[in-house]
Motif scaffolding. Structure first.
Motif, PDB file in Angstrom:
ATOM      1  N   ASP A   1       0.834  -1.208   0.000  1.00  0.00           N
ATOM      2  CA  ASP A   1       0.000   0.000   0.000  1.00  0.00           C
ATOM      3  C   ASP A   1       0.868   1.257   0.000  1.00  0.00           C
ATOM      4  O   ASP A   1       0.593   2.220  -0.722  1.00  0.00           O
ATOM      5  CB  ASP A   1      -0.916   0.012   1.229  1.00  0.00           C
ATOM      6  CG  ASP A   1      -2.051  -0.994   1.127  1.00  0.00           C
ATOM      7  OD1 ASP A   1      -2.376  -1.414   0.002  1.00  0.00           O
ATOM      8  OD2 ASP A   1      -2.604  -1.361   2.183  1.00  0.00           O
ATOM      9  N   ASP A   2       1.902   1.251   0.830  1.00  0.00           N
ATOM     10  CA  ASP A   2       2.784   2.418   0.931  1.00  0.00           C
ATOM     11  C   ASP A   2       3.516   2.661  -0.389  1.00  0.00           C
ATOM     12  O   ASP A   2       3.674   3.808  -0.819  1.00  0.00           O
ATOM     13  CB  ASP A   2       3.790   2.205   2.065  1.00  0.00           C
ATOM     14  CG  ASP A   2       4.646   3.433   2.313  1.00  0.00           C
ATOM     15  OD1 ASP A   2       4.079   4.502   2.610  1.00  0.00           O
ATOM     16  OD2 ASP A   2       5.882   3.331   2.202  1.00  0.00           O
TER      17      ASP A   2
ATOM     18  N   GLN B   1      -0.811   4.288   9.472  1.00  0.00           N
ATOM     19  CA  GLN B   1      -0.150   5.201  10.402  1.00  0.00           C
ATOM     20  C   GLN B   1       0.337   4.420  11.619  1.00  0.00           C
ATOM     21  O   GLN B   1      -0.332   3.495  12.080  1.00  0.00           O
ATOM     22  CB  GLN B   1      -1.120   6.304  10.841  1.00  0.00           C
ATOM     23  CG  GLN B   1      -0.491   7.384  11.719  1.00  0.00           C
ATOM     24  CD  GLN B   1      -1.463   8.532  11.942  1.00  0.00           C
ATOM     25  OE1 GLN B   1      -1.855   9.212  10.989  1.00  0.00           O
ATOM     26  NE2 GLN B   1      -1.872   8.737  13.189  1.00  0.00           N
ATOM     27  N   GLU B   2       1.494   4.812  12.115  1.00  0.00           N
ATOM     28  CA  GLU B   2       2.079   4.143  13.278  1.00  0.00           C
ATOM     29  C   GLU B   2       1.588   4.805  14.561  1.00  0.00           C
ATOM     30  O   GLU B   2       1.580   6.036  14.674  1.00  0.00           O
ATOM     31  CB  GLU B   2       3.606   4.219  13.196  1.00  0.00           C
ATOM     32  CG  GLU B   2       4.329   3.434  14.278  1.00  0.00           C
ATOM     33  CD  GLU B   2       5.842   3.518  14.129  1.00  0.00           C
ATOM     34  OE1 GLU B   2       6.546   2.767  14.827  1.00  0.00           O
ATOM     35  OE2 GLU B   2       6.312   4.349  13.316  1.00  0.00           O
ATOM     36  N   ASN B   3       1.166   3.990  15.534  1.00  0.00           N
ATOM     37  CA  ASN B   3       0.728   4.565  16.808  1.00  0.00           C
ATOM     38  C   ASN B   3       1.900   4.641  17.784  1.00  0.00           C
ATOM     39  O   ASN B   3       3.032   4.270  17.456  1.00  0.00           O
ATOM     40  CB  ASN B   3      -0.447   3.766  17.401  1.00  0.00           C
ATOM     41  CG  ASN B   3      -0.083   2.315  17.704  1.00  0.00           C
ATOM     42  OD1 ASN B   3       1.081   1.974  17.935  1.00  0.00           O
ATOM     43  ND2 ASN B   3      -1.092   1.447  17.713  1.00  0.00           N
ATOM     44  N   ASN B   4       1.625   5.117  19.003  1.00  0.00           N
ATOM     45  CA  ASN B   4       2.713   5.336  19.969  1.00  0.00           C
ATOM     46  C   ASN B   4       3.303   4.043  20.518  1.00  0.00           C
ATOM     47  O   ASN B   4       4.289   4.065  21.247  1.00  0.00           O
ATOM     48  CB  ASN B   4       2.236   6.232  21.119  1.00  0.00           C
ATOM     49  CG  ASN B   4       0.992   5.684  21.802  1.00  0.00           C
ATOM     50  OD1 ASN B   4       0.607   4.536  21.580  1.00  0.00           O
ATOM     51  ND2 ASN B   4       0.353   6.510  22.629  1.00  0.00           N
ATOM     52  N   ARG B   5       2.711   2.909  20.179  1.00  0.00           N
ATOM     53  CA  ARG B   5       3.271   1.616  20.588  1.00  0.00           C
ATOM     54  C   ARG B   5       4.036   0.936  19.453  1.00  0.00           C
ATOM     55  O   ARG B   5       4.470  -0.205  19.584  1.00  0.00           O
ATOM     56  CB  ARG B   5       2.153   0.697  21.086  1.00  0.00           C
ATOM     57  CG  ARG B   5       1.521   1.151  22.402  1.00  0.00           C
ATOM     58  CD  ARG B   5       0.471   0.175  22.873  1.00  0.00           C
ATOM     59  NE  ARG B   5      -0.659   0.115  21.939  1.00  0.00           N
ATOM     60  CZ  ARG B   5      -1.664  -0.751  22.028  1.00  0.00           C
ATOM     61  NH1 ARG B   5      -1.669  -1.652  23.011  1.00  0.00           N
ATOM     62  NH2 ARG B   5      -2.647  -0.730  21.160  1.00  0.00           N
TER      63      ARG B   5
ATOM     64  N   GLU C   1      -7.139   5.637   6.687  1.00  0.00           N
ATOM     65  CA  GLU C   1      -8.053   6.105   5.636  1.00  0.00           C
ATOM     66  C   GLU C   1      -7.732   5.402   4.331  1.00  0.00           C
ATOM     67  O   GLU C   1      -6.705   4.728   4.199  1.00  0.00           O
ATOM     68  CB  GLU C   1      -7.940   7.624   5.440  1.00  0.00           C
ATOM     69  CG  GLU C   1      -6.595   8.090   4.931  1.00  0.00           C
ATOM     70  CD  GLU C   1      -6.560   9.583   4.629  1.00  0.00           C
ATOM     71  OE1 GLU C   1      -7.572  10.121   4.126  1.00  0.00           O
ATOM     72  OE2 GLU C   1      -5.510  10.201   4.892  1.00  0.00           O
ATOM     73  N   GLN C   2      -8.632   5.567   3.371  1.00  0.00           N
ATOM     74  CA  GLN C   2      -8.401   5.080   2.022  1.00  0.00           C
ATOM     75  C   GLN C   2      -8.258   6.273   1.085  1.00  0.00           C
ATOM     76  O   GLN C   2      -9.034   7.228   1.156  1.00  0.00           O
ATOM     77  CB  GLN C   2      -9.546   4.184   1.556  1.00  0.00           C
ATOM     78  CG  GLN C   2      -9.503   2.776   2.145  1.00  0.00           C
ATOM     79  CD  GLN C   2     -10.338   1.809   1.332  1.00  0.00           C
ATOM     80  OE1 GLN C   2     -11.411   2.144   0.848  1.00  0.00           O
ATOM     81  NE2 GLN C   2      -9.840   0.589   1.172  1.00  0.00           N
TER      82      GLN C   2
END
Length: 256
Positions: free
Chosen positions: A181-182, A225-229, A236-237
């Motif tokens: 996807d990226d 998106q990367e979260n804080n963990r 989103e698309q």
């Protein structure tokens, strides 16, 4: 009756496009050192193409003259790769229009797992230059601090006569899920920025080529998106324009 024969003198300039042998040798050396300076390293096969010689001896001669360092590969295929020696680096920098950090002075900093990947990109670039399809190129190190850095930096950027740019990606393994996807999203964003006229996506696998063709034909792509963990999740698309595939060229490559 005596027969008088006239021996025709061979002019070496007839075979060197009007250049003297000395000037031709200087140009060949400059071209080879500049190529390695921009790419970081190369192989005997590429040096042979650059030299234009029939004999596969030019790489060894530059090692013997102190311009290049020859290092054995772990796999043995190719047998060696070549980097600039201190003398070679000084010579390349003296002739360069811009200077770049040359980390390969320590040959062990070359990621040998990517040698074939980079060599295929180099051969494709040489052939496009030799065929007159492009007029110049930019490697990753040449654009790492430029406007191109805001978007997807390809393996190499080809430049056309009219100043348009082509991004070239060599893909020898399949991407999946977030990485796929990226990859799709970043190429879409790079094309949308108008920095590139189109992208070439090259691979040596028909199955991988088909997978990428299908990925770019999707109506939308996930943005992660990367979260804080440190975990990634879809946020989103992003819609992909139906014209996107018209700005892509898929190329099946082979080892030469």
């Amino acid at each position: 009756m005596d027969l008088v024969t006239t021996r025709k003198t061979v002019n070496p300039h007839d075979f060197l496009d009007g250049q003297s042998p000395q000037n031709r040798a200087k140009e060949k050396l400059k071209k080879t050192l500049d190529w390695i300076y921009r790419w970081g390293f190369t192989t005997e096969k590429v040096i042979h193409l650059l030299s234009g010689q029939q004999a596969h001896t030019y790489a060894k001669s530059l090692v013997n003259r102190g311009y290049l360092v020859e290092t054995k590969t772990i796999t043995g295929s190719p047998k060696f790769f070549y980097t600039l020696s201190e003398i070679g680096l000084q010579t390349a920098e003296r002739e360069a229009l811009e200077v770049y950090e040359y980390k390969e002075s320590n040959a062990y900093k070359v990621n040998q797992a990517l040698i074939r990947h980079h060599v295929l990109a180099q051969i494709a670039t040489f052939k496009s230059l030799d065929d007159g399809k492009i007029v110049d190129f930019l490697t990753e190190r040449q654009v790492s601090t430029s406007v191109y850095n805001k978007f997807k930096i390809p393996d190499v950027i080809w430049q056309l006569k009219d100043n348009r740019s082509i991004g070239v990606e060599v893909e020898l393994s399949a991407k999946w899920s977030r990485k796929l996807d990226d990859f799709v999203l970043r190429i879409h964003q790079a094309l949308d920025s108008k920095l590139y006229h189109f992208f070439v996506i090259a691979t040596d696998s028909p199955a991988i080529q088909s997978r990428y063709e299908a990925a770019f034909k999707q109506p939308a792509v996930n943005r992660w998106q990367e979260n804080n963990r440190g975990h990634y999740h879809i946020v989103e698309q992003i819609d992909l324009p139906p014209t996107l595939v018209k700005q892509l060229v898929f190329k099946l490559m082979q080892d030469e």
